[in-house]
Design a protein around this motif. Structure first.
Motif, short mmCIF file in Angstrom:
data_model
loop_
_atom_site.label_atom_id
_atom_site.label_comp_id
_atom_site.label_asym_id
_atom_site.label_seq_id
_atom_site.Cartn_x
_atom_site.Cartn_y
_atom_site.Cartn_z
N SER A 141 -9.28 19.46 -0.88
CA SER A 141 -8.07 20.24 -1.10
C SER A 141 -7.41 20.65 0.21
N TYR A 142 -8.20 20.70 1.29
CA TYR A 142 -7.65 21.10 2.58
C TYR A 142 -6.86 19.96 3.22
N VAL A 143 -7.52 18.87 3.61
CA VAL A 143 -6.80 17.75 4.22
C VAL A 143 -7.12 16.39 3.63
N GLY A 144 -8.16 16.28 2.80
CA GLY A 144 -8.46 14.99 2.21
C GLY A 144 -7.29 14.41 1.45
N ARG A 145 -6.58 15.27 0.73
CA ARG A 145 -5.44 14.80 -0.07
C ARG A 145 -4.30 14.29 0.80
N TRP A 146 -4.18 14.83 2.01
CA TRP A 146 -3.11 14.37 2.90
C TRP A 146 -3.52 13.15 3.71
N SER A 147 -4.81 12.91 3.82
CA SER A 147 -5.27 11.72 4.55
C SER A 147 -4.92 10.44 3.81
N ARG A 148 -4.87 10.50 2.48
CA ARG A 148 -4.63 9.27 1.71
C ARG A 148 -3.27 8.63 2.01
N PRO A 149 -2.16 9.36 1.97
CA PRO A 149 -0.89 8.69 2.31
C PRO A 149 -0.84 8.18 3.74
N VAL A 150 -1.50 8.89 4.67
CA VAL A 150 -1.59 8.38 6.03
C VAL A 150 -2.38 7.07 6.05
N ALA A 151 -3.47 7.03 5.28
CA ALA A 151 -4.32 5.84 5.24
C ALA A 151 -3.54 4.61 4.76
N VAL A 152 -2.66 4.80 3.79
CA VAL A 152 -1.86 3.67 3.28
C VAL A 152 -1.00 3.09 4.39
N GLU A 153 -0.31 3.97 5.13
CA GLU A 153 0.56 3.50 6.22
C GLU A 153 -0.27 2.91 7.36
N PHE A 154 -1.42 3.50 7.61
CA PHE A 154 -2.32 3.00 8.65
C PHE A 154 -2.75 1.57 8.35
N LEU A 155 -3.16 1.31 7.12
CA LEU A 155 -3.61 -0.04 6.75
C LEU A 155 -2.46 -1.04 6.79
N ARG A 156 -1.27 -0.60 6.40
CA ARG A 156 -0.11 -1.50 6.48
C ARG A 156 0.13 -1.90 7.93
N TRP A 157 -0.02 -0.93 8.83
CA TRP A 157 0.18 -1.19 10.26
C TRP A 157 -0.92 -2.07 10.83
N LEU A 158 -2.17 -1.87 10.41
CA LEU A 158 -3.28 -2.70 10.90
C LEU A 158 -3.07 -4.17 10.55
N GLY A 159 -2.64 -4.42 9.32
CA GLY A 159 -2.34 -5.79 8.91
C GLY A 159 -3.54 -6.72 8.87
N VAL A 160 -4.70 -6.22 8.46
CA VAL A 160 -5.90 -7.05 8.38
C VAL A 160 -5.81 -7.98 7.16
N PRO A 161 -6.06 -9.27 7.32
CA PRO A 161 -5.99 -10.19 6.18
C PRO A 161 -7.06 -9.88 5.13
N PRO A 162 -6.86 -10.34 3.90
CA PRO A 162 -7.86 -10.12 2.83
C PRO A 162 -9.18 -10.82 3.16
N GLY A 163 -10.24 -10.39 2.45
CA GLY A 163 -11.52 -11.07 2.53
C GLY A 163 -12.38 -10.69 3.71
N ARG A 164 -12.06 -9.62 4.40
CA ARG A 164 -12.85 -9.17 5.54
C ARG A 164 -13.86 -8.10 5.12
N THR A 165 -14.90 -7.95 5.92
CA THR A 165 -15.86 -6.86 5.69
C THR A 165 -15.44 -5.67 6.56
#
Length: 250
Positions: free
Chosen positions: A10-34
């Motif tokens: 409730s403190y910051v976990g809920r706000w980390s999720r939208p950041v995580a979406v943009e972070f992954l879009r920026w990383l641009g890692v192809p599918p199928g990776r570990t």
């Protein structure tokens, strides 16, 4: 202060999720990776990787059993194990990521070195505690007005040597990572009302809530009242949160 998964959520976990979406879009890692998510907490970044990055597999590690218990409930399909950022136990992956972790690691140089040893691609993000993470900035400014001793606990001062573009570039380059890039990610943080803004600071999970728990009732009430006077009286409270993201490869 890292034992209570629901309070952290409730403190910051809920706000980390939208950041995580943009972070992954920026990383641009192809599918199928570990993937290895270091300091996975309640699973915000781990779950986002599963939902958006099509991983072959992902393991989240964290030293807090309370956080891991909640992560296992919230993120089926991932593996969660106890571990620390400074000792990955020989784990390897194609990608190592960490979200909102490095400011709380005792030896951040060792941690990033571990990341670089474990995977050829490494990314992370941290709140901009100095000015960009508005809910925390508002709290600490009010706390210092009530209790000048709060300055020594202010995350904006304590974490400026890590959570900024220059230090992050230096950490990644120092670990032997190449093509290092840093970017800012800004997301909205909308609170239903003042109680939705204030109550997470009473949960004890996180640096600001842990400080709040040390205050006598009259000082805590003064911080609350000062914050209330500085925020909209009615309706939603619309703020923003900024994170610094870094990536590099070897």
């Amino acid at each position: 202060m890292w034992s209570f998964g629901d309070a952290y959520e409730s403190y910051v976990g809920r706000w980390s999720r939208p950041v995580a979406v943009e972070f992954l879009r920026w990383l641009g890692v192809p599918p199928g990776r570990t993937w290895l998510d270091v300091g996975c907490g309640t699973g915000a970044l781990t779950g986002t990787v599963l939902a958006h990055a099509q991983p072959a597999a992902i393991t989240g590690i964290d030293p807090s059993e309370g956080f891991l218990d909640l992560a296992r409930q919230r993120v089926p399909g991932a593996t969660f194990e106890a571990g620390t950022a400074t000792d990955l136990g020989g784990r390897t992956a194609d990608v190592v990521v960490s979200g909102l972790v490095l400011t709380f690691v005792p030896d951040v140089v060792q941690a990033v070195g571990e990341f670089a040893q474990a995977a050829p691609y490494v990314g992370s993000y941290l709140w901009d505690y100095t000015s960009g993470m508005r809910m925390m900035r508002l709290f600490w400014d009010a706390a210092k007005d009530v209790d000048p001793a709060a300055a020594s606990r202010d995350e904006g001062l304590r974490f400026s040597s890590v959570s900024a573009p220059g230090p992050l570039r230096a950490l990644w380059a120092g670990a032997g990572l190449r093509d290092v890039e840093v970017t800012g990610i800004v997301v909205p943080t909308v609170f239903r009302d003042f109680d939705d803004f204030w109550s997470p600071f009473l949960g004890g999970a996180g640096a600001a809530p842990a400080y709040a728990a040390t205050l006598p009732p009259e000082q805590l009430g003064a911080v609350r009242d000062l914050l209330r006077s500085r925020l909209p009286e009615h309706g939603p409270i619309e703020l923003t949160a900024k994170a610094w993201a870094v990536r590099g490869s070897r």
